[in-house]
Write a protein that holds these residues in place. Structure first.
Motif, PDB file in Angstrom:
ATOM      1  N   CYS A   1       5.000  -3.017 -12.767  1.00  0.00           N
ATOM      2  CA  CYS A   1       4.958  -3.739 -11.368  1.00  0.00           C
ATOM      3  C   CYS A   1       5.146  -4.983 -11.326  1.00  0.00           C
ATOM      4  CB  CYS A   1       4.033  -2.926 -10.160  1.00  0.00           C
ATOM      5  SG  CYS A   1       4.356  -3.408  -8.780  1.00  0.00           S
ATOM      6  N   THR A   2       6.168  -5.737 -10.587  1.00  0.00           N
ATOM      7  CA  THR A   2       6.281  -7.107 -10.792  1.00  0.00           C
ATOM      8  C   THR A   2       6.232  -7.642  -9.506  1.00  0.00           C
ATOM      9  OG1 THR A   2       8.715  -6.817 -10.194  1.00  0.00           O
ATOM     10  CG2 THR A   2       7.985  -7.096 -12.508  1.00  0.00           C
ATOM     11  N   GLU A   3       6.019  -6.940  -8.410  1.00  0.00           N
ATOM     12  CA  GLU A   3       5.556  -7.690  -7.337  1.00  0.00           C
ATOM     13  C   GLU A   3       5.032  -6.425  -6.065  1.00  0.00           C
ATOM     14  OE1 GLU A   3       7.046  -7.779  -3.791  1.00  0.00           O
ATOM     15  OE2 GLU A   3       8.653  -6.273  -4.221  1.00  0.00           O
ATOM     16  N   ASN A   4       3.967  -6.650  -5.240  1.00  0.00           N
ATOM     17  CA  ASN A   4       3.416  -5.567  -4.389  1.00  0.00           C
ATOM     18  C   ASN A   4       3.386  -6.163  -3.079  1.00  0.00           C
ATOM     19  OD1 ASN A   4       1.503  -7.190  -5.017  1.00  0.00           O
ATOM     20  ND2 ASN A   4      -0.139  -5.680  -5.731  1.00  0.00           N
TER      21      ASN A   4
ATOM     22  N   SER B   1      -5.515  -4.943  -7.148  1.00  0.00           N
ATOM     23  CA  SER B   1      -3.852  -4.585  -7.206  1.00  0.00           C
ATOM     24  C   SER B   1      -3.596  -3.683  -7.961  1.00  0.00           C
ATOM     25  CB  SER B   1      -3.506  -6.239  -7.884  1.00  0.00           C
ATOM     26  OG  SER B   1      -4.156  -6.256  -9.253  1.00  0.00           O
ATOM     27  N   PHE B   2      -4.321  -2.853  -8.457  1.00  0.00           N
ATOM     28  CA  PHE B   2      -3.769  -1.414  -9.135  1.00  0.00           C
ATOM     29  C   PHE B   2      -3.496  -0.676  -7.914  1.00  0.00           C
ATOM     30  CE2 PHE B   2      -4.863   2.842 -10.378  1.00  0.00           C
ATOM     31  CZ  PHE B   2      -3.881   3.096 -11.496  1.00  0.00           C
ATOM     32  N   ALA B   3      -4.339  -0.565  -6.988  1.00  0.00           N
ATOM     33  CA  ALA B   3      -4.096   0.499  -6.000  1.00  0.00           C
ATOM     34  C   ALA B   3      -2.934   0.005  -5.187  1.00  0.00           C
ATOM     35  CB  ALA B   3      -5.390   0.746  -5.141  1.00  0.00           C
ATOM     36  N   SER B   4      -2.743  -1.448  -4.677  1.00  0.00           N
ATOM     37  CA  SER B   4      -1.699  -1.840  -4.042  1.00  0.00           C
ATOM     38  C   SER B   4      -0.369  -1.692  -4.737  1.00  0.00           C
ATOM     39  CB  SER B   4      -2.097  -3.148  -3.378  1.00  0.00           C
ATOM     40  OG  SER B   4      -2.160  -4.166  -4.543  1.00  0.00           O
ATOM     41  N   SER B   5      -0.234  -1.819  -5.974  1.00  0.00           N
ATOM     42  CA  SER B   5       0.918  -1.751  -6.825  1.00  0.00           C
ATOM     43  C   SER B   5       1.303  -0.453  -7.147  1.00  0.00           C
ATOM     44  CB  SER B   5       0.725  -2.085  -8.217  1.00  0.00           C
ATOM     45  OG  SER B   5       0.447  -3.680  -8.037  1.00  0.00           O
ATOM     46  N   CYS B   6       0.304   0.728  -7.121  1.00  0.00           N
ATOM     47  CA  CYS B   6       0.787   2.015  -7.031  1.00  0.00           C
ATOM     48  C   CYS B   6       1.506   2.519  -5.617  1.00  0.00           C
ATOM     49  CB  CYS B   6      -0.427   2.804  -7.386  1.00  0.00           C
ATOM     50  SG  CYS B   6      -1.224   2.938  -8.903  1.00  0.00           S
TER      51      CYS B   6
ATOM     52  N   GLU C   1       3.199   0.198  -3.737  1.00  0.00           N
ATOM     53  CA  GLU C   1       4.331  -0.339  -3.911  1.00  0.00           C
ATOM     54  C   GLU C   1       5.368   0.423  -4.305  1.00  0.00           C
ATOM     55  OE1 GLU C   1       7.159  -3.487  -3.382  1.00  0.00           O
ATOM     56  OE2 GLU C   1       5.116  -3.445  -2.625  1.00  0.00           O
ATOM     57  N   PHE C   2       4.970   1.295  -5.497  1.00  0.00           N
ATOM     58  CA  PHE C   2       5.945   2.075  -6.289  1.00  0.00           C
ATOM     59  C   PHE C   2       6.295   3.342  -5.106  1.00  0.00           C
ATOM     60  CE2 PHE C   2       5.421   1.165 -11.000  1.00  0.00           C
ATOM     61  CZ  PHE C   2       6.288   0.040 -10.755  1.00  0.00           C
ATOM     62  N   LEU C   3       5.511   3.674  -4.548  1.00  0.00           N
ATOM     63  CA  LEU C   3       5.753   4.769  -3.512  1.00  0.00           C
ATOM     64  C   LEU C   3       6.539   4.416  -2.316  1.00  0.00           C
ATOM     65  CD1 LEU C   3       5.009   7.621  -1.937  1.00  0.00           C
ATOM     66  CD2 LEU C   3       3.279   6.352  -0.571  1.00  0.00           C
ATOM     67  N   LEU C   4       6.263   3.051  -1.940  1.00  0.00           N
ATOM     68  CA  LEU C   4       7.088   2.732  -0.933  1.00  0.00           C
ATOM     69  C   LEU C   4       8.667   2.118  -1.283  1.00  0.00           C
ATOM     70  CD1 LEU C   4       4.462   0.250   1.050  1.00  0.00           C
ATOM     71  CD2 LEU C   4       5.319   2.568   1.746  1.00  0.00           C
ATOM     72  N   ASN C   5       8.553   1.808  -2.516  1.00  0.00           N
ATOM     73  CA  ASN C   5      10.037   1.195  -3.012  1.00  0.00           C
ATOM     74  C   ASN C   5      10.716   2.368  -3.728  1.00  0.00           C
ATOM     75  OD1 ASN C   5       9.283   1.456  -5.652  1.00  0.00           O
ATOM     76  ND2 ASN C   5       9.073  -0.426  -5.811  1.00  0.00           N
ATOM     77  N   GLY C   6      10.308   3.691  -3.683  1.00  0.00           N
ATOM     78  CA  GLY C   6      11.001   4.654  -3.937  1.00  0.00           C
ATOM     79  C   GLY C   6      10.795   5.057  -5.450  1.00  0.00           C
TER      80      GLY C   6
ATOM     81  N   GLN D   1      -9.233   5.822  -2.839  1.00  0.00           N
ATOM     82  CA  GLN D   1      -9.319   6.710  -1.613  1.00  0.00           C
ATOM     83  C   GLN D   1      -8.385   5.901  -0.472  1.00  0.00           C
ATOM     84  OE1 GLN D   1     -10.977   9.711  -1.207  1.00  0.00           O
ATOM     85  NE2 GLN D   1      -9.399   9.567   0.694  1.00  0.00           N
ATOM     86  N   ARG D   2      -8.372   4.565  -0.525  1.00  0.00           N
ATOM     87  CA  ARG D   2      -7.468   3.654   0.303  1.00  0.00           C
ATOM     88  C   ARG D   2      -5.978   3.916   0.198  1.00  0.00           C
ATOM     89  NH1 ARG D   2     -11.933   3.853   2.136  1.00  0.00           N
ATOM     90  NH2 ARG D   2     -10.864   5.423   2.854  1.00  0.00           N
ATOM     91  N   LEU D   3      -5.818   4.026  -1.252  1.00  0.00           N
ATOM     92  CA  LEU D   3      -4.349   4.317  -1.902  1.00  0.00           C
ATOM     93  C   LEU D   3      -3.835   5.622  -1.265  1.00  0.00           C
ATOM     94  CD1 LEU D   3      -1.764   4.070  -3.503  1.00  0.00           C
ATOM     95  CD2 LEU D   3      -3.196   4.789  -5.320  1.00  0.00           C
ATOM     96  N   TYR D   4      -4.748   6.616  -1.289  1.00  0.00           N
ATOM     97  CA  TYR D   4      -4.372   7.885  -0.932  1.00  0.00           C
ATOM     98  C   TYR D   4      -4.171   8.010   0.573  1.00  0.00           C
ATOM     99  CZ  TYR D   4      -4.824  12.970   0.271  1.00  0.00           C
ATOM    100  OH  TYR D   4      -4.839  14.234   0.745  1.00  0.00           O
ATOM    101  N   ASP D   5      -4.923   7.727   1.299  1.00  0.00           N
ATOM    102  CA  ASP D   5      -5.014   7.245   2.894  1.00  0.00           C
ATOM    103  C   ASP D   5      -3.613   6.883   3.419  1.00  0.00           C
ATOM    104  OD1 ASP D   5      -7.530   8.207   3.002  1.00  0.00           O
ATOM    105  OD2 ASP D   5      -8.518   6.537   3.460  1.00  0.00           O
ATOM    106  N   ASN D   6      -3.349   5.626   2.574  1.00  0.00           N
ATOM    107  CA  ASN D   6      -1.946   5.014   2.978  1.00  0.00           C
ATOM    108  C   ASN D   6      -0.761   5.641   2.177  1.00  0.00           C
ATOM    109  OD1 ASN D   6      -2.502   2.077   4.382  1.00  0.00           O
ATOM    110  ND2 ASN D   6      -3.904   2.014   2.673  1.00  0.00           N
ATOM    111  N   TRP D   7      -1.023   6.595   1.115  1.00  0.00           N
ATOM    112  CA  TRP D   7       0.045   7.280   0.963  1.00  0.00           C
ATOM    113  C   TRP D   7       0.293   8.454   1.900  1.00  0.00           C
ATOM    114  CZ3 TRP D   7       1.237   6.869  -4.878  1.00  0.00           C
ATOM    115  CH2 TRP D   7       2.174   7.964  -5.249  1.00  0.00           C
TER     116      TRP D   7
END
Length: 375
Positions: free
Chosen positions: A56-59, A72-77, A79-84, A102-108
Motif C-alpha cells: 500500500c502506498t497511500e491510504n 496505519s495497518f488497519a487504515s491501509s487494509c 484502503e485496499f477494500l475501498l480501492n477494489g 475491530q474498527r477495520l471490521y466495522d468500517n468494512w
C-alpha cells in the motif's frame, strides 16, 4: 520457475492462485486475525485469505473512515477494500484481536455489501472455561459457514483439513530450522515472503511447493557474511521490505514473534478427541499472542527460547504508531530483556514507510553496537 520463486510470486496481492480459484467458481474468505481457525473455512471448501496491506502506498480513503488514533495497518487494509484490491473476497471473518482490527471490521461492514461477514469473540485468558467458551464460538462459525457454502462440514472433512494444516505447520517449522542454522541459506526477507504465500493460496498447493523448496535448499550455498543474527518482535508486519532495510545494513533476521511470522500456524492441532475443542485449545494457546492478559510469562519464555535456539545476538522491536497492544507490552518486555542482558532496539513505524533512512541509520548503529563498535 524454482519452488521459492513460485511461492514468492504467489505472495503478491492478489495472486494467480486466487485468480485460478475464482475462475473455478469457488469462494474466498478474508480473515483479519490469527485467531480465526482457517481449518474450518477450508473444510467448507472455501479459501481462507489473510487480509493485509502489503504494498500500500497511500491510504487517504482508509484514513477518512478511521479515527486519527487508528494504526496505519488497519487504515491501509481498509484502503485496499475501498480501492477494489479486495474485490475477489466473498466474505470476511475477524475477531476482537485489537481495537483497530475491530474498527477495520466495522468500517468494512459499512462499505462492503458482500453476503458473509462474521466477528468472533475470542477470550483473553487461557483456561478451561475460556476454551469451552471459544469452542462454542467455533461451533457457531461452523454452522454459519455451512449455511453460506451449502457444504456440510463433517468430522471427516474437518479432520482432513486439520491434517493438511498440520503439514503446513511442520513445513513452516522446517523453514525456521533453515534460518536457525549456523550457515543459513535463506534471508528473513525471503522467509516472510514464503509465509505470506501460505496465507494467500490453497494449502495443498502451498505444501507441495514449500516441500520442494526445502528439498532444493539442501544444495544451496550459505548466505554471504552477515554482522548480526537478529529477531523481530512487534506489531503486525506484513511488508518484507521493512525486513530488507534491516538486512541491507548487515543484519540477518533469523526468527521472529510476529502475526505474519512464527505465530501463524506454529503448533500442531491435536487430532485425537473432539476436533472443535482441539481447535479452540490450539488457537487460544498459539505462541502466546500479546493480546492475552494472563500469558506475559509464557510470552517472555517463548521469546527467550527463540533467542537461545536461533543464537540471536539482538532483538528489534517494531511498534506501529498507535498500536494499543504493543503500547505497553514492549516496555514490559524491554525491561525484562535488559535484566537478561539481551540487547534491544525499539523502532516506530507506519504501514507506508516514510522513515526508511532513519530506520536504516538506527539499525546500522545497533549492529555496530552488537559488534562492540562505538560503545
Amino acid at each position: 520457475m524454482k519452488s521459492d520463486e513460485k511461492l514468492i510470486f504467489e505472495s503478491n496481492l492478489p495472486n494467480s492462485a486466487v485468480q485460478i480459484w475464482k475462475k473455478q467458481g469457488k469462494k474466498v474468505i478474508g480473515t483479519i486475525c490469527c485467531h480465526v481457525p482457517e481449518e474450518i473455512i477450508h473444510a467448507a471448501g472455501l479459501l481462507p485469505y489473510r487480509i493485509r496491506a502489503t504494498g500500500c502506498t497511500e491510504n487517504s480513503q482508509g484514513e477518512s473512515w478511521m479515527t486519527s488514533f487508528s494504526c496505519s495497518f488497519a487504515s491501509s487494509c481498509l484502503e485496499f477494500l475501498l480501492n477494489g484490491t479486495y474485490d475477489f473476497l466473498d466474505g470476511v471473518i475477524t475477531s476482537n484481536g485489537c481495537m483497530h482490527a475491530q474498527r477495520l471490521y466495522d468500517n468494512w461492514r459499512l462499505n462492503d455489501m458482500r453476503s458473509y461477514r462474521q466477528s468472533l469473540t475470542v477470550p483473553r485468558k487461557v483456561s478451561d472455561s475460556a476454551i469451552s467458551y471459544y469452542r462454542e464460538e467455533l461451533v457457531q462459525l461452523k454452522a454459519a459457514l455451512e449455511k453460506f457454502s451449502c457444504v456440510a462440514i463433517t468430522d471427516e472433512k474437518l479432520e482432513n483439513s486439520v491434517k493438511i494444516y498440520n503439514e503446513t505447520r511442520r513445513l513452516i517449522r522446517k523453514l525456521y530450522d533453515l534460518r536457525r542454522s549456523e550457515s543459513p541459506v535463506i534471508t528473513g526477507t525471503q522467509s516472510q515472503k514464503l509465509i505470506l504465500a501460505a496465507m494467500s493460496m490453497p494449502k495443498e498447493q502451498y505444501n507441495e511447493l514449500l516441500s520442494n523448496y526445502l528439498e532444493e535448499a539442501k544444495g544451496r550455498e550459505p548466505l554471504a557474511t552477515y554482522s548480526a543474527r537478529l529477531m523481530l518482535i512487534g506489531s503486525a508486519l506484513d511488508d518484507p521490505e521493512f525486513i530488507k532495510i534491516i538486512e541491507d545494513k548487515g543484519g540477518l533476521v533469523v526468527t521472529d514473534v510476529q502475526c505474519f511470522g512464527s505465530r501463524y500456524l506454529w503448533e500442531p492441532v491435536e487430532i485425537d478427541g473432539d476436533l472443535m475443542t482441539s481447535l479452540a485449545t490450539s488457537y487460544l494457546k498459539r505462541p502466546t499472542c500479546h493480546r492475552m492478559v494472563d500469558q506475559h510469562q509464557a510470552l517472555f519464555d517463548f521469546i527467550i527460547d527463540m533467542v537461545k535456539n536461533h543464537n540471536v545476538d539482538g532483538i528489534i522491536f517494531e511498534k506501529m504508531h498507535n498500536c494499543d497492544l504493543w503500547g505497553g507490552e514492549n516496555l514490559f518486555l524491554e525491561e525484562r530483556f535488559k535484566k537478561a542482558n539481551i540487547p534491544v532496539l525499539s523502532l516506530q513505524r507506519d504501514e507506508i514507510m516514510t522513515n526508511t533512512m532513519q530506520v536504516g541509520v538506527r539499525v546500522e548503529a545497533f549492529i555496530e553496537m552488537l559488534q562492540g563498535v562505538g560503545i
